[in-house]
Design a protein around this motif. Structure first.
Motif, PDB file in Angstrom:
ATOM      1  N   SER A  77      -5.799   1.278  -4.641  1.00  0.00           N
ATOM      2  CA  SER A  77      -5.532   0.334  -3.524  1.00  0.00           C
ATOM      3  C   SER A  77      -7.135  -0.568  -3.591  1.00  0.00           C
ATOM      4  O   SER A  77      -8.067  -0.317  -3.391  1.00  0.00           O
ATOM      5  CB  SER A  77      -5.599   0.912  -2.547  1.00  0.00           C
TER       6      SER A  77
ATOM      7  N   THR B  63       4.637  -3.896  -6.999  1.00  0.00           N
ATOM      8  CA  THR B  63       4.885  -3.320  -6.104  1.00  0.00           C
ATOM      9  C   THR B  63       6.709  -3.151  -7.131  1.00  0.00           C
ATOM     10  O   THR B  63       7.770  -2.339  -6.866  1.00  0.00           O
ATOM     11  CB  THR B  63       5.570  -3.694  -4.513  1.00  0.00           C
TER      12      THR B  63
ATOM     13  N   LYS C 269      -1.487   1.527  -4.785  1.00  0.00           N
ATOM     14  CA  LYS C 269      -0.471   0.594  -5.009  1.00  0.00           C
ATOM     15  C   LYS C 269      -0.018   0.889  -6.463  1.00  0.00           C
ATOM     16  O   LYS C 269      -0.175   0.911  -7.493  1.00  0.00           O
ATOM     17  CB  LYS C 269      -1.397  -0.379  -4.987  1.00  0.00           C
TER      18      LYS C 269
ATOM     19  N   TRP D  71      -5.299   5.858  -0.866  1.00  0.00           N
ATOM     20  CA  TRP D  71      -4.751   4.855  -1.230  1.00  0.00           C
ATOM     21  C   TRP D  71      -4.110   4.279  -2.588  1.00  0.00           C
ATOM     22  O   TRP D  71      -5.196   4.671  -3.089  1.00  0.00           O
ATOM     23  CB  TRP D  71      -5.290   3.270  -0.410  1.00  0.00           C
TER      24      TRP D  71
ATOM     25  N   LEU E 294      -7.620  -2.604  -1.198  1.00  0.00           N
ATOM     26  CA  LEU E 294      -7.744  -2.320   0.480  1.00  0.00           C
ATOM     27  C   LEU E 294      -9.326  -1.636   0.155  1.00  0.00           C
ATOM     28  O   LEU E 294      -9.606  -1.123   1.128  1.00  0.00           O
ATOM     29  CB  LEU E 294      -6.360  -1.960   1.444  1.00  0.00           C
TER      30      LEU E 294
ATOM     31  N   THR F 189       0.409   5.702   0.384  1.00  0.00           N
ATOM     32  CA  THR F 189      -0.868   6.017   1.515  1.00  0.00           C
ATOM     33  C   THR F 189      -0.299   7.405   0.493  1.00  0.00           C
ATOM     34  O   THR F 189       1.101   7.672   0.283  1.00  0.00           O
ATOM     35  CB  THR F 189      -0.503   5.548   2.661  1.00  0.00           C
TER      36      THR F 189
ATOM     37  N   THR G 231       1.150  -1.213  -0.261  1.00  0.00           N
ATOM     38  CA  THR G 231      -0.105  -0.268  -0.185  1.00  0.00           C
ATOM     39  C   THR G 231       0.415   0.917  -0.122  1.00  0.00           C
ATOM     40  O   THR G 231       1.663   1.695   0.498  1.00  0.00           O
ATOM     41  CB  THR G 231      -1.122  -0.107   0.935  1.00  0.00           C
TER      42      THR G 231
END
Ligand SMILES: Cc1cc2nc3c(=O)[nH]c(=O)nc-3n(C[C@H](O)[C@H](O)[C@H](O)COP(=O)(O)OP(=O)(O)OC[C@H]3O[C@@H](n4cnc5c(N)ncnc54)[C@H](O)[C@@H]3O)c2cc1C
Length: 478
Positions: free
Chosen positions: A103, A241, A236, A234, A105, A83, A81
């Motif tokens: 994200s 990554t 990604k 948020w 999430l 932010t 994640t």
């Protein structure tokens, strides 16, 4: 030299490092994000930089798993994640042309699975579940509990707790000696309430709430760092990554030597000598300075007996603890459970189960299981086969049909991940006192990496990048 403050480092970055003069040659040990940021700036400043990396890839804990999954599916073994407050990720992402996606999430459908049934975080659902909450907690939602036991406590401590340049005030020191568990219980939280809130704290400390420093935790839960606050924005890293470290590595190409674990550091008044393994042979390189980004959990493989390190440094290298995390990935033939983007915290040993591929195309799904604390240590001690079987059994309890739809699995036990051996720093009681010694340079040897962060909970890509920049500024003004 005087220690640089976080604001000073940021000002240097924003101004493009005016008047800094890096030494002629620098060896960076480790090609995680901290090492890559340091090497990037050194290279740009015209320094002869060599990066020695023990593994065969850049990124360290920025590690995307692709094989053996089908249909191009991927999952994150480490960082996931970003932010809006991850300033250093934003800075380098833009510089390197790396995109951000929304994200997963943000849209997840979060619930608990306790006492064998699914429970929502609202008061009615919690009451129905018959949890042993304290009298005064009946009628509270999990958000209300967090407000009372976490947000209100942090706010009472005043604005210094969330200040950018944080140096714990003397009157807060007693909280560094207290555990998270003690503070929560002291405020009247029942164990059942703690169990409900815990998954929403930093990466779930598992049993470690009893040893984690309350001050470090409250610092993390105050202001914008908290995972409990505003989640809008948020993101990604688009494509996984590992795209970020690969973008760094692309610009440093022949400066990075992979499969080159450093085994010895020595320094005298004028130089540092680094011994490393090069295809089964011992090789040495001498430089004006060295930046060590190796997690202290893995530093025990490096001989520092002639590195002229202070007693404080060798002591903290031995003492620093890391949180234990195991992540297990189960590829399922198709989504056989109800609901989109499920995320379930459970009282079963598997602790947290989520769809790691909710936004990825195709019929197949990867269910990810994340364990922390003592349960993670137990599962890390199993063989891969035992681990997958153990996890699958518990997932079957929550989602009947799991075994039938299971195709293949994979796990990452961070305690046993070569050259890292832990997930990220666990700031134990008294951590505040150790922080200056973790970060301090020792002669010609500088230290970077998430564990050297200005934050006690360093486990973030942004803090790792910041530490690399801080080490660069430190050695370029030294
Ligand atoms: C499970 C998990 C989840 C996370 N989630 C997030 C998240 O959602 N968001 C976020 O921002 N951050 C997250 N993080 C934290 C983030 O991944 C780390 O803070 C960051 O990647 C650490 O970078 P680093 O450079 O300090 O260390 P590392 O990435 O560990 O790099 C150190 C490097 O040194 C190398 N090395 C070790 N020993 C030697 C040696 N002797 N010689 C040469 N090389 C050596 C290692 O191979 C490694 O490549 C998470 C981490 C984990 C483990």
């Amino acid at each position: 030299m005087r220690e640089l403050t976080r604001s000073e480092v940021r000002q240097q970055l924003d101004a493009g490092f005016p008047r800094l003069a890096p030494p002629r040659s620098v060896v960076v040990v480790g090609a995680g994000l901290a090492g890559l940021a340091a090497a990037h700036e050194l290279h740009r400043a015209g320094c002869d930089v060599t990066v020695l990396e023990a593994s065969e890839r850049p990124g360290g804990r920025a590690f995307t798993l692709r094989a053996p999954f089908a249909d191009g599916l991927r999952a994150e073994a480490g960082a996931m994640t970003v932010t809006p407050h991850c300033d250093y990720v934003t800075h380098y992402r833009k510089l390197l042309g790396v995109e951000l996606d929304r994200s997963d999430l943000l849209d997840q459908d979060f619930s608990y699975f306790v006492n064998g049934r699914f429970v929502r975080a609202d008061p009615a659902s919690l009451a129905e579940a018959g949890l042993p909450l304290a009298e005064h907690e009946r009628g509270m939602s999990v958000t209300d509990m967090i407000e009372r036991y976490v947000t209100a406590v942090a706010e009472e401590l005043g604005p210094d707790l969330a200040a950018p340049d944080w140096a714990p005030a003397a009157e807060l020191e007693h909280l560094d000696r207290a555990s998270v568990q003690e503070v929560l219980r002291g405020r009247g939280a029942s164990q059942a309430a703690i169990d409900l809130m815990e998954p929403l704290f930093l990466e779930m400390r598992g049993g470690d709430l009893r040893s984690a420093s309350a001050l470090s935790w409250l610092r993390h839960e105050s202001g914008h760092r908290s995972l409990l606050g505003e989640v809008d924005g948020w993101g990604k890293i688009a494509g996984g990554t590992d795209v970020l470290p690969q973008a760094f590595a692309g610009g440093l190409r022949d400066r990075i030597r992979y499969r080159s674990p450093v085994v010895r550091l020595e320094q005298d008044d004028d130089t540092v000598t680094v011994t490393y393994l090069d295809h089964g042979r011992l090789a040495t390189v001498t430089a004006d300075r060295v930046v060590v980004t190796v997690p202290f959990s893995a530093m025990r493989h490096v001989d520092v007996s002639h590195a002229r390190l202070s007693e404080a440094k060798t002591d903290v290298m031995r003492r620093l603890r890391y949180s234990s995390i195991v992540r297990v990935y189960l590829q399922m033939r198709r989504q056989f459970w109800e609901g989109h983007n499920v995320s379930v915290s459970t009282d079963l040993p598997v602790r947290w189960v989520r769809d790691a591929t909710a936004s990825q195309p195709g019929p197949r799904r990867i269910l990810e299981v994340l364990m922390t604390g003592w349960r993670s240590k137990a599962v890390a001690a199993m063989s891969e086969e035992e681990r997958l079987n153990f996890v699958l059994g518990h997932v079957e309890t929550m989602f009947p049909g799991a075994r039938e739809h299971y195709e293949l699995g994979l796990s990452v036990a961070w305690d046993h991940q070569p050259w890292i051996e832990g997930s990220y720093v666990l700031p134990e009681r008294g951590h505040g006192k150790l922080m200056p010694a973790i970060r301090a340079p020792e002669g010609r040897i500088h230290f970077a990496g998430e564990h050297t962060s200005y934050e006690p909970n360093g486990g973030s890509m942004s803090y790792a990048l910041e530490s690399g920049v801080r080490a660069f500024v430190e050695l370029a003004v030294a």
